[in-house]
Design a protein around this motif. Structure first.
Motif, PDB file in Angstrom:
ATOM      1  N   LEU A  81      -3.609  12.215   3.054  1.00  0.00           N
ATOM      2  CA  LEU A  81      -3.360  11.237   1.992  1.00  0.00           C
ATOM      3  C   LEU A  81      -4.586  11.156   1.092  1.00  0.00           C
ATOM      4  N   LEU A  82      -4.360  11.013  -0.200  1.00  0.00           N
ATOM      5  CA  LEU A  82      -5.449  10.822  -1.157  1.00  0.00           C
ATOM      6  C   LEU A  82      -5.479   9.354  -1.526  1.00  0.00           C
ATOM      7  N   THR A  83      -6.630   8.712  -1.342  1.00  0.00           N
ATOM      8  CA  THR A  83      -6.771   7.287  -1.645  1.00  0.00           C
ATOM      9  C   THR A  83      -7.948   7.084  -2.585  1.00  0.00           C
ATOM     10  N   ARG A  84      -7.984   5.910  -3.199  1.00  0.00           N
ATOM     11  CA  ARG A  84      -9.094   5.595  -4.097  1.00  0.00           C
ATOM     12  C   ARG A  84      -9.206   4.093  -4.237  1.00  0.00           C
ATOM     13  N   ALA A  85     -10.412   3.595  -4.396  1.00  0.00           N
ATOM     14  CA  ALA A  85     -10.646   2.183  -4.656  1.00  0.00           C
ATOM     15  C   ALA A  85     -10.200   1.850  -6.074  1.00  0.00           C
ATOM     16  N   ASP A  86      -9.674   0.658  -6.285  1.00  0.00           N
ATOM     17  CA  ASP A  86      -9.257   0.238  -7.624  1.00  0.00           C
ATOM     18  C   ASP A  86     -10.453  -0.062  -8.525  1.00  0.00           C
ATOM     19  N   HIS A  87     -11.527  -0.576  -7.944  1.00  0.00           N
ATOM     20  CA  HIS A  87     -12.669  -1.035  -8.730  1.00  0.00           C
ATOM     21  C   HIS A  87     -13.741   0.041  -8.808  1.00  0.00           C
ATOM     22  N   ARG A  88     -13.710   0.821  -9.864  1.00  0.00           N
ATOM     23  CA  ARG A  88     -14.718   1.851 -10.114  1.00  0.00           C
ATOM     24  C   ARG A  88     -14.907   2.816  -8.949  1.00  0.00           C
ATOM     25  N   GLY A  89     -13.817   3.217  -8.359  1.00  0.00           N
ATOM     26  CA  GLY A  89     -13.902   4.171  -7.270  1.00  0.00           C
ATOM     27  C   GLY A  89     -14.311   5.538  -7.790  1.00  0.00           C
ATOM     28  N   VAL A  90     -14.883   6.321  -6.925  1.00  0.00           N
ATOM     29  CA  VAL A  90     -15.221   7.692  -7.291  1.00  0.00           C
ATOM     30  C   VAL A  90     -13.959   8.536  -7.157  1.00  0.00           C
ATOM     31  N   GLY A  91     -14.086   9.799  -6.925  1.00  0.00           N
ATOM     32  CA  GLY A  91     -12.916  10.647  -6.769  1.00  0.00           C
ATOM     33  C   GLY A  91     -12.087  10.249  -5.564  1.00  0.00           C
ATOM     34  N   PRO A  92     -10.887  10.804  -5.482  1.00  0.00           N
ATOM     35  CA  PRO A  92     -10.014  10.476  -4.349  1.00  0.00           C
ATOM     36  C   PRO A  92     -10.647  10.837  -3.013  1.00  0.00           C
ATOM     37  N   GLU A  93     -10.398   9.982  -2.029  1.00  0.00           N
ATOM     38  CA  GLU A  93     -10.861  10.228  -0.663  1.00  0.00           C
ATOM     39  C   GLU A  93      -9.702  10.803   0.126  1.00  0.00           C
ATOM     40  N   ARG A  94     -10.001  11.723   1.028  1.00  0.00           N
ATOM     41  CA  ARG A  94      -8.975  12.322   1.866  1.00  0.00           C
ATOM     42  C   ARG A  94      -8.909  11.560   3.186  1.00  0.00           C
ATOM     43  N   VAL A  95      -7.699  11.147   3.550  1.00  0.00           N
ATOM     44  CA  VAL A  95      -7.483  10.388   4.782  1.00  0.00           C
ATOM     45  C   VAL A  95      -6.500  11.158   5.654  1.00  0.00           C
ATOM     46  N   THR A  96      -6.923  11.489   6.863  1.00  0.00           N
ATOM     47  CA  THR A  96      -6.066  12.220   7.790  1.00  0.00           C
ATOM     48  C   THR A  96      -5.156  11.242   8.528  1.00  0.00           C
ATOM     49  N   PRO A  97      -4.038  11.719   9.077  1.00  0.00           N
ATOM     50  CA  PRO A  97      -3.151  10.828   9.825  1.00  0.00           C
ATOM     51  C   PRO A  97      -3.849  10.109  10.979  1.00  0.00           C
ATOM     52  N   ALA A  98      -4.826  10.739  11.601  1.00  0.00           N
ATOM     53  CA  ALA A  98      -5.546  10.115  12.712  1.00  0.00           C
ATOM     54  C   ALA A  98      -6.357   8.897  12.269  1.00  0.00           C
ATOM     55  N   GLN A  99      -6.740   8.840  11.002  1.00  0.00           N
ATOM     56  CA  GLN A  99      -7.534   7.719  10.498  1.00  0.00           C
ATOM     57  C   GLN A  99      -6.679   6.502  10.149  1.00  0.00           C
ATOM     58  N   VAL A 100      -5.391   6.689   9.901  1.00  0.00           N
ATOM     59  CA  VAL A 100      -4.528   5.613   9.414  1.00  0.00           C
ATOM     60  C   VAL A 100      -4.357   4.522  10.462  1.00  0.00           C
ATOM     61  N   VAL A 101      -4.600   3.273  10.024  1.00  0.00           N
ATOM     62  CA  VAL A 101      -4.388   2.099  10.866  1.00  0.00           C
ATOM     63  C   VAL A 101      -3.048   1.467  10.512  1.00  0.00           C
ATOM     64  N   GLY A 102      -2.754   1.358   9.223  1.00  0.00           N
ATOM     65  CA  GLY A 102      -1.494   0.762   8.777  1.00  0.00           C
ATOM     66  C   GLY A 102      -1.484   0.596   7.275  1.00  0.00           C
ATOM     67  N   VAL A 103      -0.464  -0.097   6.766  1.00  0.00           N
ATOM     68  CA  VAL A 103      -0.364  -0.384   5.339  1.00  0.00           C
ATOM     69  C   VAL A 103      -0.383  -1.893   5.135  1.00  0.00           C
ATOM     70  N   VAL A 104      -0.927  -2.301   3.994  1.00  0.00           N
ATOM     71  CA  VAL A 104      -0.981  -3.726   3.661  1.00  0.00           C
ATOM     72  C   VAL A 104       0.369  -4.112   3.081  1.00  0.00           C
ATOM     73  N   VAL A 105       1.031  -5.085   3.708  1.00  0.00           N
ATOM     74  CA  VAL A 105       2.356  -5.512   3.260  1.00  0.00           C
ATOM     75  C   VAL A 105       2.328  -6.872   2.564  1.00  0.00           C
ATOM     76  N   ALA A 106       1.224  -7.605   2.725  1.00  0.00           N
ATOM     77  CA  ALA A 106       1.090  -8.913   2.077  1.00  0.00           C
ATOM     78  C   ALA A 106      -0.388  -9.246   1.953  1.00  0.00           C
ATOM     79  N   LEU A 107      -0.680 -10.163   1.046  1.00  0.00           N
ATOM     80  CA  LEU A 107      -2.040 -10.684   0.938  1.00  0.00           C
ATOM     81  C   LEU A 107      -1.969 -12.202   0.795  1.00  0.00           C
ATOM     82  N   GLU A 108      -3.039 -12.840   1.223  1.00  0.00           N
ATOM     83  CA  GLU A 108      -3.114 -14.302   1.150  1.00  0.00           C
ATOM     84  C   GLU A 108      -4.413 -14.680   0.466  1.00  0.00           C
ATOM     85  N   ARG A 109      -4.269 -15.443  -0.617  1.00  0.00           N
ATOM     86  CA  ARG A 109      -5.428 -15.878  -1.378  1.00  0.00           C
ATOM     87  C   ARG A 109      -5.227 -17.340  -1.747  1.00  0.00           C
ATOM     88  N   ASP A 110      -6.204 -18.166  -1.459  1.00  0.00           N
ATOM     89  CA  ASP A 110      -6.148 -19.602  -1.772  1.00  0.00           C
ATOM     90  C   ASP A 110      -4.882 -20.252  -1.234  1.00  0.00           C
TER      91      ASP A 110
END
Length: 149
Positions: A81-110
């Motif tokens: 998988l190719l991933t990147r930070a939204d805030h001024r990220g550098v080039g795409p990072e490569r993520v192998t299946p072994a590194q994956v923990v999960g996906v973010v399905v919701a966020l909570e703020r305030d």
């Protein structure tokens, strides 16, 4: 408790979270970094669920050097998988299946919870991934231009 002791505990906590999420139990995790601002600011919590399906635009939680990192999925090259930070990220990072923990399905703020799987949020995530990919391509082109004699 800072310094070296914190570095010893971090991989253990990461492994416990990997087991819990991998077992089908989503977990709320606090956001500490700045790489995904403004979507994920300090004080935000994210709900990480098992990664049964990973698509462009998803926020992927993965292990990197003993810590859990959360970046946006831009695409896939084979099994990587190719991933990147939204805030001024550098080039795409490569993520192998072994590194994956999960996906973010919701966020909570305030105190407000936002479902990231809703159709409107998915569309916004795809747009954000396209913008991030374009920014990475632009940055790479600029770096190549500076290297030319």
């Amino acid at each position: 408790m800072g310094g070296p002791a914190a570095a010893v505990w971090r991989p253990i906590v990461t492994e416990v979270l990997r087991e819990r999420i991998g077992g089908g139990e989503p977990a709320w995790l606090p956001v500490r970094g700045r790489s995904m601002r403004p979507l994920l600011a300090r004080g935000t919590r994210v709900l990480v669920a098992p990664a049964t399906r990973v698509r462009p635009g998803d926020l992927l939680a993965y292990e990197c050097e003993g810590a859990i990192v959360c970046h946006r999925v831009l695409g896939r090259r084979g099994h990587v998988l190719l991933t990147r930070a939204d805030h001024r990220g550098v080039g795409p990072e490569r993520v192998t299946p072994a590194q994956v923990v999960g996906v973010v399905v919701a966020l909570e703020r305030d105190g407000a919870v936002v479902d990231l799987t809703a159709p409107r949020r998915r569309a916004l995530a795809i747009v954000a991934a396209a913008r991030s990919l374009a920014a990475a391509a632009w940055a790479a082109a600029r770096r190549r231009a500076w290297r030319r004699p």
